[in-house]
Design a protein around this motif. Structure first.
Motif, PDB file in Angstrom:
ATOM      1  N   PRO A  88       5.674  -5.630   4.439  1.00  0.00           N
ATOM      2  CA  PRO A  88       4.610  -5.560   3.436  1.00  0.00           C
ATOM      3  C   PRO A  88       3.382  -6.387   3.794  1.00  0.00           C
ATOM      4  CG  PRO A  88       6.731  -5.827   2.363  1.00  0.00           C
ATOM      5  CD  PRO A  88       6.972  -6.007   3.827  1.00  0.00           C
ATOM      6  N   ILE A  89       3.599  -7.517   4.478  1.00  0.00           N
ATOM      7  CA  ILE A  89       2.464  -8.392   4.782  1.00  0.00           C
ATOM      8  C   ILE A  89       1.487  -7.709   5.728  1.00  0.00           C
ATOM      9  CG2 ILE A  89       1.770 -10.627   5.724  1.00  0.00           C
ATOM     10  CD1 ILE A  89       4.645 -11.578   4.924  1.00  0.00           C
ATOM     11  N   TYR A  90       2.015  -7.132   6.826  1.00  0.00           N
ATOM     12  CA  TYR A  90       1.072  -6.491   7.745  1.00  0.00           C
ATOM     13  C   TYR A  90       0.547  -5.177   7.164  1.00  0.00           C
ATOM     14  CZ  TYR A  90       5.013  -3.619   9.588  1.00  0.00           C
ATOM     15  OH  TYR A  90       6.080  -2.762   9.725  1.00  0.00           O
ATOM     16  N   GLN A  91       1.309  -4.523   6.282  1.00  0.00           N
ATOM     17  CA  GLN A  91       0.773  -3.334   5.619  1.00  0.00           C
ATOM     18  C   GLN A  91      -0.384  -3.715   4.699  1.00  0.00           C
ATOM     19  OE1 GLN A  91       4.212  -1.548   3.757  1.00  0.00           O
ATOM     20  NE2 GLN A  91       4.918  -0.593   5.642  1.00  0.00           N
ATOM     21  N   TRP A  92      -0.222  -4.804   3.938  1.00  0.00           N
ATOM     22  CA  TRP A  92      -1.299  -5.276   3.071  1.00  0.00           C
ATOM     23  C   TRP A  92      -2.490  -5.728   3.909  1.00  0.00           C
ATOM     24  CZ3 TRP A  92       2.523  -9.088   0.284  1.00  0.00           C
ATOM     25  CH2 TRP A  92       3.463  -8.345  -0.427  1.00  0.00           C
ATOM     26  N   PHE A  93      -2.214  -6.399   5.030  1.00  0.00           N
ATOM     27  CA  PHE A  93      -3.273  -6.865   5.921  1.00  0.00           C
ATOM     28  C   PHE A  93      -4.117  -5.685   6.402  1.00  0.00           C
ATOM     29  CE2 PHE A  93      -5.086  -8.019  10.005  1.00  0.00           C
ATOM     30  CZ  PHE A  93      -5.525  -9.322   9.808  1.00  0.00           C
ATOM     31  N   SER A  94      -3.454  -4.585   6.739  1.00  0.00           N
ATOM     32  CA  SER A  94      -4.175  -3.409   7.235  1.00  0.00           C
ATOM     33  C   SER A  94      -5.071  -2.798   6.161  1.00  0.00           C
ATOM     34  CB  SER A  94      -3.182  -2.353   7.744  1.00  0.00           C
ATOM     35  OG  SER A  94      -2.496  -1.721   6.675  1.00  0.00           O
ATOM     36  N   ARG A  95      -4.779  -3.136   4.891  1.00  0.00           N
ATOM     37  CA  ARG A  95      -5.567  -2.602   3.777  1.00  0.00           C
ATOM     38  C   ARG A  95      -6.544  -3.624   3.217  1.00  0.00           C
ATOM     39  NH1 ARG A  95       0.173  -0.687   1.478  1.00  0.00           N
ATOM     40  NH2 ARG A  95       0.567   1.001   2.981  1.00  0.00           N
ATOM     41  N   GLY A  96      -6.631  -4.798   3.864  1.00  0.00           N
ATOM     42  CA  GLY A  96      -7.661  -5.749   3.462  1.00  0.00           C
ATOM     43  C   GLY A  96      -7.202  -7.045   2.853  1.00  0.00           C
ATOM     44  N   LEU A  97      -5.882  -7.263   2.644  1.00  0.00           N
ATOM     45  CA  LEU A  97      -5.408  -8.527   2.087  1.00  0.00           C
ATOM     46  C   LEU A  97      -5.206  -9.510   3.234  1.00  0.00           C
ATOM     47  CD1 LEU A  97      -4.461 -10.228  -0.294  1.00  0.00           C
ATOM     48  CD2 LEU A  97      -2.154  -9.326   0.046  1.00  0.00           C
ATOM     49  N   ASP A  98      -6.110 -10.474   3.347  1.00  0.00           N
ATOM     50  CA  ASP A  98      -6.075 -11.441   4.453  1.00  0.00           C
ATOM     51  C   ASP A  98      -5.007 -12.485   4.169  1.00  0.00           C
ATOM     52  OD1 ASP A  98      -6.677 -12.756   6.754  1.00  0.00           O
ATOM     53  OD2 ASP A  98      -8.601 -13.563   6.080  1.00  0.00           O
ATOM     54  N   ALA A  99      -3.906 -12.433   4.901  1.00  0.00           N
ATOM     55  CA  ALA A  99      -2.789 -13.352   4.698  1.00  0.00           C
ATOM     56  C   ALA A  99      -2.090 -13.588   6.023  1.00  0.00           C
ATOM     57  CB  ALA A  99      -1.813 -12.781   3.672  1.00  0.00           C
ATOM     58  N   ARG A 100      -1.243 -14.626   6.065  1.00  0.00           N
ATOM     59  CA  ARG A 100      -0.553 -14.973   7.299  1.00  0.00           C
ATOM     60  C   ARG A 100       0.937 -15.236   7.042  1.00  0.00           C
ATOM     61  NH1 ARG A 100      -4.815 -13.520   8.329  1.00  0.00           N
ATOM     62  NH2 ARG A 100      -6.404 -14.359   9.747  1.00  0.00           N
ATOM     63  N   ILE A 101       1.749 -14.829   8.008  1.00  0.00           N
ATOM     64  CA  ILE A 101       3.157 -15.195   8.041  1.00  0.00           C
ATOM     65  C   ILE A 101       3.249 -16.593   8.628  1.00  0.00           C
ATOM     66  CG2 ILE A 101       5.381 -14.687   9.129  1.00  0.00           C
ATOM     67  CD1 ILE A 101       4.546 -11.707   9.099  1.00  0.00           C
ATOM     68  N   LEU A 102       3.974 -17.496   7.944  1.00  0.00           N
ATOM     69  CA  LEU A 102       4.013 -18.902   8.346  1.00  0.00           C
ATOM     70  C   LEU A 102       5.353 -19.339   8.919  1.00  0.00           C
ATOM     71  CD1 LEU A 102       2.244 -20.368   5.182  1.00  0.00           C
ATOM     72  CD2 LEU A 102       1.183 -19.597   7.312  1.00  0.00           C
ATOM     73  N   ALA A 103       6.437 -18.763   8.429  1.00  0.00           N
ATOM     74  CA  ALA A 103       7.767 -19.203   8.849  1.00  0.00           C
ATOM     75  C   ALA A 103       8.789 -18.133   8.516  1.00  0.00           C
ATOM     76  CB  ALA A 103       8.146 -20.522   8.166  1.00  0.00           C
ATOM     77  N   LEU A 310       4.801   6.127  12.129  1.00  0.00           N
ATOM     78  CA  LEU A 310       5.260   6.835  10.940  1.00  0.00           C
ATOM     79  C   LEU A 310       4.134   7.129   9.952  1.00  0.00           C
ATOM     80  CD1 LEU A 310       8.526   4.750  10.409  1.00  0.00           C
ATOM     81  CD2 LEU A 310       8.453   7.196  10.974  1.00  0.00           C
ATOM     82  N   GLY A 311       2.950   6.609  10.219  1.00  0.00           N
ATOM     83  CA  GLY A 311       1.809   6.861   9.342  1.00  0.00           C
ATOM     84  C   GLY A 311       1.715   5.938   8.150  1.00  0.00           C
ATOM     85  N   PHE A 312       2.416   4.795   8.176  1.00  0.00           N
ATOM     86  CA  PHE A 312       2.400   3.868   7.047  1.00  0.00           C
ATOM     87  C   PHE A 312       1.263   2.853   7.141  1.00  0.00           C
ATOM     88  CE2 PHE A 312       7.253   4.606   6.916  1.00  0.00           C
ATOM     89  CZ  PHE A 312       7.065   5.781   6.219  1.00  0.00           C
ATOM     90  N   ILE A 313       0.669   2.693   8.329  1.00  0.00           N
ATOM     91  CA  ILE A 313      -0.574   1.946   8.480  1.00  0.00           C
ATOM     92  C   ILE A 313      -1.525   2.831   9.293  1.00  0.00           C
ATOM     93  CG2 ILE A 313       0.435  -0.353   8.283  1.00  0.00           C
ATOM     94  CD1 ILE A 313       0.346  -0.613  11.303  1.00  0.00           C
ATOM     95  N   ASN A 314      -2.813   2.608   9.128  1.00  0.00           N
ATOM     96  CA  ASN A 314      -3.783   3.538   9.732  1.00  0.00           C
ATOM     97  C   ASN A 314      -4.496   2.989  10.950  1.00  0.00           C
ATOM     98  OD1 ASN A 314      -5.510   1.689   8.601  1.00  0.00           O
ATOM     99  ND2 ASN A 314      -6.220   3.039   6.955  1.00  0.00           N
ATOM    100  N   ARG A 315      -4.078   1.810  11.429  1.00  0.00           N
ATOM    101  CA  ARG A 315      -4.693   1.264  12.639  1.00  0.00           C
ATOM    102  C   ARG A 315      -3.707   0.350  13.348  1.00  0.00           C
ATOM    103  NH1 ARG A 315      -7.183  -4.046  11.524  1.00  0.00           N
ATOM    104  NH2 ARG A 315      -6.996  -4.548   9.303  1.00  0.00           N
ATOM    105  N   PRO A 316      -3.807   0.247  14.661  1.00  0.00           N
ATOM    106  CA  PRO A 316      -2.899  -0.642  15.400  1.00  0.00           C
ATOM    107  C   PRO A 316      -3.142  -2.100  15.016  1.00  0.00           C
ATOM    108  CG  PRO A 316      -4.041   0.880  16.877  1.00  0.00           C
ATOM    109  CD  PRO A 316      -4.727   0.971  15.551  1.00  0.00           C
TER     110      PRO A 316
END
Length: 335
Positions: A88-103, A310-316
């Motif tokens: 979900p984090i990288y999916q949200w990131f691809s849609r504009g939610l700027d967040a980071r995985i920390l641990a 699978l088409g769940f995100i729209n950019r590498p």
């Protein structure tokens, strides 16, 4: 100066201090959300054993039924940190939610099971069968379609079998009633099914992908900018919780069983097994760790690639765009 005047002067000074923005920020709770899943037990342990408080951190803890609901709270600015799945984090990131995985939070937890009487012995045997799973496009669905079915079973998820969306709590009943032939689910549901004695493992994902990461600690970029010291305190408490889970299994199993309201299981021979036994069984497929190893980062990158295919995100995406280990490194260094 009279005692009364001294008291009023001290009170005025205290009120003045508390009214400053710096003091307010210092006392403001860190709002922590977590997906209500056994794998996120470190969040429960850190709160109940007061590790957050002992690190000098004021927190507000709130559980969420799934990642999408938690994401809504993040997007609305209602959370500062979250325990949630990596996809979900990288999916949200691809849609504009700027967040980071920390641990890291956990490894393992997922499996495919089938009824004891079923002829399904491997993932490849799911061809032409009905498989209970979760919603298409979710993090677990990425894992199922990308790694388990396509890579392990050489199956086309959309053509070679019938994937049916069923709530995890209903999957065992669906197996019993022959509504489906197999189920893809996670702990504690896997252990509950196995302990009942009417199901068996088709695939233990932790054997196919040893210690693969799933839940992680993440924070929006705004939290990292505004409250870096609190993030480090949280990661220290998180690390202590995982150490407790590893060194005190009996006590932590009891805490987990109570926190997740695990009901007793009736076995085929009439025995009653309590919640702690379910947690003990789950530890065969589920464990906890806070360190994101190189292989973990490679796995998250693999999930990103699956999601794109699978088409769940729209950019590498590249894993270093969404992972920042600097806060973990500070948390694990000497105070």
């Amino acid at each position: 100066m009279s005692h009364r005047r001294q008291f009023l002067s001290a009170l005025a000074l205290a009120v003045s201090f508390l009214a400053t923005p710096a003091a307010f920020a210092q006392n403001k709770p860190l709002r922590v959300g977590w997906v209500f899943a056994m794998a996120n037990a470190p969040a429960v342990i850190a709160e109940q054993k007061r590790f957050f408080a002992e690190e000098g951190l004021n927190v507000e803890i709130k559980s969420f039924g799934d990642g999408p609901v938690l994401q809504q709270a993040l997007a609305a600015g209602e959370l500062d940190v979250a325990y949630v799945g990596a996809p979900p984090i990288y999916q949200w990131f691809s849609r504009g939610l700027d967040a980071r995985i920390l641990a890291k939070v956990n490894y393992g937890q997922a499996a495919i099971i089938a009824n004891n009487a079923s002829a399904i012995k491997s993932v490849a045997d799911l061809r032409g069968k009905r498989l209970a799973s979760v919603a298409k496009g979710s993090g677990m669905d990425v894992l199922l379609r990308g790694f388990i079915l396509k890579q392990q079973g050489k199956l086309d998820p959309d053509k070679d079998l019938d994937i049916q969306t069923i709530p995890p709590g209903n999957m065992n009943a669906a197996l019993d009633r022959n509504v489906v032939d197999a189920a893809f689910l996670w702990e504690p549901f896997v252990s509950q099914a196995l302990l009942r004695g009417n199901s068996r493992l088709v695939l233990d994902l932790n054997l196919a992908l040893p210690q693969y990461p799933w839940y992680v600690v993440m924070a929006p970029a705004s939290t990292l900018k505004e409250r870096p010291a609190d993030v480090i305190k949280l990661l220290r408490a998180h690390r202590r919780a995982i150490a407790f889970l590893q060194s005190n299994p009996a006590e932590s199993d009891k805490i987990i069983a109570q926190a997740f309201n695990l009901e007793s299981v009736q076995t085929a021979d009439g025995k009653t097994l309590q919640g702690e036994t379910i947690v003990h069984e789950a530890r065969k497929r589920l464990g906890w760790s806070d360190k994101l190893e190189t292989r973990d980062l490679q796995f998250i990158q693999q999930l990103m690639d699956y999601s794109l295919e699978l088409g769940f995100i729209n950019r590498p995406l590249k894993v270093d765009q969404v992972v920042d280990l600097s806060y973990w490194q500070k948390a694990t260094s000497a105070k």
